[in-house]
Motif scaffolding. Structure first.
Motif, PDB file in Angstrom:
ATOM      1  N   PRO A 273       0.822  -1.218   0.000  1.00  0.00           N
ATOM      2  CA  PRO A 273       0.000   0.000   0.000  1.00  0.00           C
ATOM      3  C   PRO A 273       0.855   1.267   0.000  1.00  0.00           C
ATOM      4  CG  PRO A 273      -0.932  -1.617   1.499  1.00  0.00           C
ATOM      5  CD  PRO A 273       0.396  -2.172   1.049  1.00  0.00           C
ATOM      6  N   TYR A 274       1.972   1.238   0.717  1.00  0.00           N
ATOM      7  CA  TYR A 274       2.863   2.400   0.711  1.00  0.00           C
ATOM      8  C   TYR A 274       3.388   2.691  -0.682  1.00  0.00           C
ATOM      9  CZ  TYR A 274       7.366   4.782   0.810  1.00  0.00           C
ATOM     10  OH  TYR A 274       8.410   5.605   0.517  1.00  0.00           O
ATOM     11  N   SER A 275       4.023   1.715  -1.320  1.00  0.00           N
ATOM     12  CA  SER A 275       4.633   1.972  -2.627  1.00  0.00           C
ATOM     13  C   SER A 275       3.586   2.271  -3.687  1.00  0.00           C
ATOM     14  CB  SER A 275       5.517   0.802  -3.044  1.00  0.00           C
ATOM     15  OG  SER A 275       4.809  -0.416  -3.077  1.00  0.00           O
ATOM     16  N   ALA A 276       2.398   1.661  -3.562  1.00  0.00           N
ATOM     17  CA  ALA A 276       1.329   1.966  -4.513  1.00  0.00           C
ATOM     18  C   ALA A 276       0.869   3.412  -4.372  1.00  0.00           C
ATOM     19  CB  ALA A 276       0.156   1.015  -4.308  1.00  0.00           C
ATOM     20  N   SER A 277       0.807   3.900  -3.129  1.00  0.00           N
ATOM     21  CA  SER A 277       0.394   5.292  -2.927  1.00  0.00           C
ATOM     22  C   SER A 277       1.451   6.260  -3.442  1.00  0.00           C
ATOM     23  CB  SER A 277       0.090   5.555  -1.448  1.00  0.00           C
ATOM     24  OG  SER A 277       1.258   5.488  -0.647  1.00  0.00           O
ATOM     25  N   LYS A 278       2.721   5.917  -3.287  1.00  0.00           N
ATOM     26  CA  LYS A 278       3.780   6.771  -3.817  1.00  0.00           C
ATOM     27  C   LYS A 278       3.807   6.725  -5.347  1.00  0.00           C
ATOM     28  CE  LYS A 278       6.504   8.963  -2.119  1.00  0.00           C
ATOM     29  NZ  LYS A 278       6.470  10.426  -1.802  1.00  0.00           N
ATOM     30  N   ALA A 279       3.582   5.555  -5.922  1.00  0.00           N
ATOM     31  CA  ALA A 279       3.503   5.463  -7.384  1.00  0.00           C
ATOM     32  C   ALA A 279       2.372   6.346  -7.905  1.00  0.00           C
ATOM     33  CB  ALA A 279       3.295   4.010  -7.800  1.00  0.00           C
ATOM     34  N   SER A 280       1.240   6.319  -7.210  1.00  0.00           N
ATOM     35  CA  SER A 280       0.111   7.162  -7.603  1.00  0.00           C
ATOM     36  C   SER A 280       0.494   8.639  -7.581  1.00  0.00           C
ATOM     37  CB  SER A 280      -1.076   6.921  -6.661  1.00  0.00           C
ATOM     38  OG  SER A 280      -1.501   5.581  -6.703  1.00  0.00           O
ATOM     39  N   SER A 281       1.207   9.045  -6.542  1.00  0.00           N
ATOM     40  CA  SER A 281       1.608  10.452  -6.443  1.00  0.00           C
ATOM     41  C   SER A 281       2.583  10.829  -7.554  1.00  0.00           C
ATOM     42  CB  SER A 281       2.204  10.744  -5.063  1.00  0.00           C
ATOM     43  OG  SER A 281       3.443  10.088  -4.866  1.00  0.00           O
ATOM     44  N   ASP A 282       3.483   9.918  -7.909  1.00  0.00           N
ATOM     45  CA  ASP A 282       4.403  10.176  -9.023  1.00  0.00           C
ATOM     46  C   ASP A 282       3.623  10.419 -10.315  1.00  0.00           C
ATOM     47  OD1 ASP A 282       6.175   9.426  -7.052  1.00  0.00           O
ATOM     48  OD2 ASP A 282       7.228   7.930  -8.260  1.00  0.00           O
ATOM     49  N   HIS A 283       2.621   9.586 -10.554  1.00  0.00           N
ATOM     50  CA  HIS A 283       1.817   9.724 -11.776  1.00  0.00           C
ATOM     51  C   HIS A 283       1.075  11.056 -11.793  1.00  0.00           C
ATOM     52  CE1 HIS A 283       2.826   5.790 -13.097  1.00  0.00           C
ATOM     53  NE2 HIS A 283       2.051   5.125 -12.259  1.00  0.00           N
ATOM     54  N   LEU A 284       0.551  11.471 -10.643  1.00  0.00           N
ATOM     55  CA  LEU A 284      -0.128  12.763 -10.575  1.00  0.00           C
ATOM     56  C   LEU A 284       0.820  13.897 -10.933  1.00  0.00           C
ATOM     57  CD1 LEU A 284      -2.233  12.348  -7.299  1.00  0.00           C
ATOM     58  CD2 LEU A 284      -3.123  12.468  -9.631  1.00  0.00           C
ATOM     59  N   VAL A 285       2.012  13.870 -10.386  1.00  0.00           N
ATOM     60  CA  VAL A 285       2.979  14.940 -10.641  1.00  0.00           C
ATOM     61  C   VAL A 285       3.306  15.024 -12.130  1.00  0.00           C
ATOM     62  CG1 VAL A 285       5.353  15.677 -10.225  1.00  0.00           C
ATOM     63  CG2 VAL A 285       3.944  14.881  -8.313  1.00  0.00           C
ATOM     64  N   ARG A 286       3.523  13.881 -12.756  1.00  0.00           N
ATOM     65  CA  ARG A 286       3.842  13.895 -14.191  1.00  0.00           C
ATOM     66  C   ARG A 286       2.639  14.352 -15.020  1.00  0.00           C
ATOM     67  NH1 ARG A 286       6.760   8.982 -12.606  1.00  0.00           N
ATOM     68  NH2 ARG A 286       8.992   9.503 -12.594  1.00  0.00           N
ATOM     69  N   ALA A 287       1.430  13.991 -14.583  1.00  0.00           N
ATOM     70  CA  ALA A 287       0.231  14.416 -15.297  1.00  0.00           C
ATOM     71  C   ALA A 287       0.045  15.926 -15.214  1.00  0.00           C
ATOM     72  CB  ALA A 287      -0.996  13.694 -14.739  1.00  0.00           C
ATOM     73  N   TRP A 288       0.371  16.523 -14.072  1.00  0.00           N
ATOM     74  CA  TRP A 288       0.230  17.979 -13.921  1.00  0.00           C
ATOM     75  C   TRP A 288       1.253  18.718 -14.788  1.00  0.00           C
ATOM     76  CZ3 TRP A 288      -3.463  15.718 -11.697  1.00  0.00           C
ATOM     77  CH2 TRP A 288      -4.497  16.420 -11.079  1.00  0.00           C
ATOM     78  N   LEU A 289       2.377  18.113 -15.078  1.00  0.00           N
ATOM     79  CA  LEU A 289       3.313  18.684 -16.051  1.00  0.00           C
ATOM     80  C   LEU A 289       2.744  18.567 -17.461  1.00  0.00           C
ATOM     81  CD1 LEU A 289       6.110  19.681 -17.123  1.00  0.00           C
ATOM     82  CD2 LEU A 289       6.841  17.291 -17.048  1.00  0.00           C
ATOM     83  N   ARG A 290       2.312  17.371 -17.828  1.00  0.00           N
ATOM     84  CA  ARG A 290       1.858  17.115 -19.196  1.00  0.00           C
ATOM     85  C   ARG A 290       0.574  17.894 -19.528  1.00  0.00           C
ATOM     86  NH1 ARG A 290       2.386  12.633 -22.831  1.00  0.00           N
ATOM     87  NH2 ARG A 290       1.291  13.231 -24.742  1.00  0.00           N
TER      88      ARG A 290
END
Length: 356
Positions: A166-183
């Motif tokens: 659950p920890y790494s999945a939540s961090k992966a989700s946050s990484d995806h959000l950050v990249r989406a806000w750039l794109r």
């Protein structure tokens, strides 16, 4: 610059703030909710510096975030606030979803609103630096599972995500959000993924401080499974130097993996700590006699290891500490700072096992 740092009272965040205040001319605004793992005593050495300010703020509170941005007008954000202990995420995943995913989303939106109001020149200078983990990549082949060392691959910046907890999945989700806000929105973001950190001011739920303090108290030193899980160990002050390089010199849209070049099995780490303690705080019997093997963590990844070639080549960063020098410095720090260790555990955590 004026840098807004989230989670600055935590282990890595406080190291980053101490590094910036002591080695640069930038000012820092530290926002931290002060959960169990956040401790302002970790910043006692710089708290009176005129370039440092603290705001007790939850990153899930949009109104408070907007107030902080409008009041302090930062030139960059370094986002370190996160729930980070895998065992806790197994016991109670909701806090990880809320802080790591919802909190990151809320911070991105507050940052975007602030960034949209900047001048064109200020927009070009601004950076949103998201600090993440190598655990988002899942695990790598273990020496026990391959026929040759050539099959022992490393995590690179393009390794596919495959989080296990659950920890790494939540961090992966946050990484995806950050990249989406750039794109999608053009917000100038950078992502870093680091290997296992260790060093001073580490909350004692994690392996190295837990073993040090249990050893000194004569308690069992719990080893999950066989203790053959491999991690790449990164001294926290080396990581702080890397993060400052990224926020000041990194390229928008890039990801940088930060590792310590120190692959060690957990049992090796524990035995090394015992050996150092035998020298620095000797007792009648060897500390290694306290080692106890316990039931493994559910879904435990077997090996992490980072290829840090990119940050070395592009930003001229390499770790300064070897594992041997960094671990000795860490043990010495805990021996000399027992009062801090006691304060951070009072009323919240007594080194009990979580995540069963």
């Amino acid at each position: 610059m004026k840098i807004l740092i989230t989670g600055g009272a935590g282990f890595i965040g406080s190291a980053v703030i101490r590094h910036i205040i002591n080695n640069a001319s930038d000012s820092v605004v530290n926002i931290d909710k002060l959960t169990y793992a956040g401790n302002l005593e970790s910043l006692a050495s710089i708290e009176s510096n005129e370039r440092y300010l603290f705001e007790q703020v939850d990153i899930c509170d949009r109104a408070e975030l907007e107030r902080v941005f409008n009041t302090h007008t930062p030139d960059a954000v370094m986002h370190l606030a996160a729930e980070s202990h895998v065992d806790r995420s197994i016991t109670g995943p909701v806090d990880f979803i809320q802080t790591n995913i919802v909190g990151t989303y809320t911070l991105l939106e507050a940052t975007r609103a602030y960034w949209n109001g900047l001048s064109d020149q200020a927009k070009k200078v601004f950076r949103f630096h998201h600090i993440s983990t190598d655990e988002v990549y899942g695990d790598l082949p273990h020496p026990d599972e391959v026929e040759s060392s050539e099959e022992l691959t490393l995590f690179t910046e393009t390794t596919p995500y495959a989080p296990s907890s659950p920890y790494s999945a939540s961090k992966a989700s946050s990484d995806h959000l950050v990249r989406a806000w750039l794109r999608t929105y053009g917000l100038p973001t950078i992502v870093t993924n680091c290997s296992n950190n260790y060093g001073p001011y580490h909350f004692p739920e994690k392996l190295i401080p837990l073993v040090i303090l249990n050893a000194l108290d004569g308690k069992p030193l719990p080893i999950y499974g066989k203790g053959d899980q491999i991690r790449d160990w990164l001294y926290v002050e080396d990581h702080a130097r890397a993060l400052y390089k990224v926020v000041t010199q990194g390229k928008v849209g890039e990801t940088y993996n930060i590792g310590g070049h120190n692959e060690k099995q957990n049992i090796e780490v524990v035995k090394a700590i015992c050996s150092i303690l035998d020298t620095l705080a000797p007792k009648d019997t060897p500390y290694a006699e306290q080692i106890t093997y316990v039931t493994d963590r559910p879904g435990h990844d077997r090996r992490y290891a980072i290829d840090a070639t990119k940050i070395s080549n592009e930003l001229n960063w390499q770790p300064e500490e070897t594992f041997e020098t960094g671990l000795r410095r860490t043990v010495e720090w805990y021996l000399n700072n027992q009062e801090w260790c006691q304060h951070v555990q009072d009323g919240s955590y007594q080194r009990e096992r979580l995540g069963i």
